[in-house]
Design an enzyme around this catalytic site. Structure first.
Site, PDB file in Angstrom:
ATOM      1  N   GLU A   1       0.755  -1.313   0.040  1.00  0.00           N
ATOM      2  CA  GLU A   1       0.010   0.179  -0.069  1.00  0.00           C
ATOM      3  C   GLU A   1       0.651   1.536  -0.457  1.00  0.00           C
ATOM      4  O   GLU A   1       0.522   2.144  -0.992  1.00  0.00           O
ATOM      5  CB  GLU A   1      -0.850  -0.195   1.015  1.00  0.00           C
ATOM      6  CG  GLU A   1      -1.710  -0.450   1.043  1.00  0.00           C
ATOM      7  CD  GLU A   1      -2.999  -1.201   2.182  1.00  0.00           C
ATOM      8  OE1 GLU A   1      -4.563  -0.905   2.110  1.00  0.00           O
ATOM      9  OE2 GLU A   1      -2.394  -1.196   3.474  1.00  0.00           O
TER      10      GLU A   1
ATOM     11  N   GLU B   1      -4.228  -9.467   3.636  1.00  0.00           N
ATOM     12  CA  GLU B   1      -4.388  -9.238   4.471  1.00  0.00           C
ATOM     13  C   GLU B   1      -5.702 -10.419   5.507  1.00  0.00           C
ATOM     14  O   GLU B   1      -5.724 -10.796   6.531  1.00  0.00           O
ATOM     15  CB  GLU B   1      -4.886  -7.947   4.688  1.00  0.00           C
ATOM     16  CG  GLU B   1      -3.751  -6.771   4.827  1.00  0.00           C
ATOM     17  CD  GLU B   1      -3.104  -6.143   4.304  1.00  0.00           C
ATOM     18  OE1 GLU B   1      -2.710  -5.500   3.989  1.00  0.00           O
ATOM     19  OE2 GLU B   1      -3.534  -7.032   3.057  1.00  0.00           O
TER      20      GLU B   1
END
Length: 260
Positions: A111, A131
């Site tokens: 990210e 995740e």
């Protein structure tokens, strides 16, 4: 300013930000987020800093993302308003950032790279949003930036499986700009930065802002009509660079950009 979890090195108009927790694969915790927030604030405010390069310390990782061990042990999970790494929710930075990805870029690490404008990757780099494997979700921008970068179907292919993608595959998908041998990574990132620095910093900022703000406009027509309202475009037309560029062209010499 001295930092504990990052390094910041000035190289003329280029600033190198190094995530410096190699013992945990440059995973980030709350103190690191706030250090990066301060460092990027300083970068944004300094007119003599034109381009940033973000990389990770050591050979193994750009960043493994969120420091899950720190979280599991009850560590402070606060983050600044600018988001993960002081970057993922920073939407007003018009100066370009280059991610020099030297290894693993997982979860929040990916990210961070996606929040940069260009990604230069070592051949050893790998990318993933894993995740869901640990009961989390890539809510620091990954679920939104990746589809915008490579399209919904390709992005969901990564997001819904948590699979790892190589640097070469990332280039094929379109989120990596260039793949290099590991020993050439920083030189390649600096080459890109140098090419950007050959251009007017004011023009670069206006261009970056127009791209991102324009994507949020309801139509192409609205984007074209609206771009003159954007702050960086207004600053360009009032700048010394706006005068210097045409003058240098007329005088057949290299421009002396001021970035103001």
């Amino acid at each position: 300013m001295a930092y504990e979890f990052i390094r910041v090195d000035r190289e003329g108009p280029v600033t190198v930000f190094t995530l410096n927790r190699p013992d945990v694969m440059n995973a980030l915790h709350s103190p690191a987020h706030f250090e990066l927030h301060e460092a990027f604030d300083a970068f944004a405010a300094d007119p003599d800093q034109w381009v940033g390069i973000v990389t990770g310390a050591g050979a193994r990782a750009f960043s493994a993302g969120n420091d899950l061990k720190h979280q599991a042990m009850g560590g402070d999970m606060k983050s600044p308003p600018s988001g993960f790494a002081g970057l993922t929710s920073r939407f007003d930075l018009t100066k370009p950032l280059i991610a020099a990805v030297n290894g693993v870029a997982m979860g929040g690490g990916f990210e961070i790279a996606l929040a940069c404008d260009l990604i230069i990757a070592s051949e050893t780099a790998t990318f993933a949003l894993p995740e869901p494997r640990v009961g989390l979700a890539a809510l620091a921008g990954g679920l939104h930036r990746l589809p915008r970068a490579i399209g919904t179907k390709r992005a969901l292919g990564m997001i819904l499986t948590g699979r790892r993608v190589s640097a070469a595959h990332g280039y094929e998908l379109g989120f990596v700009n260039e793949v290099t041998p590991p020993q050439e990574l920083m030189a390649t990132a600096r080459k890109w930065a140098a090419e950007i620095c050959e251009l007017s910093p004011m023009s670069i900022r206006a261009s970056k802002e127009a791209v991102f703000k324009g994507l949020d406009e309801p139509s192409l027509e609205a984007a074209i009509k609206g771009q003159m309202r954007y702050p960086a475009a207004a600053a360009l037309f009032k700048s010394e660079d706006f005068v210097e560029g045409p003058m240098a062209f007329a005088q057949k010499r290299a421009p002396a950009w001021k970035g103001r």
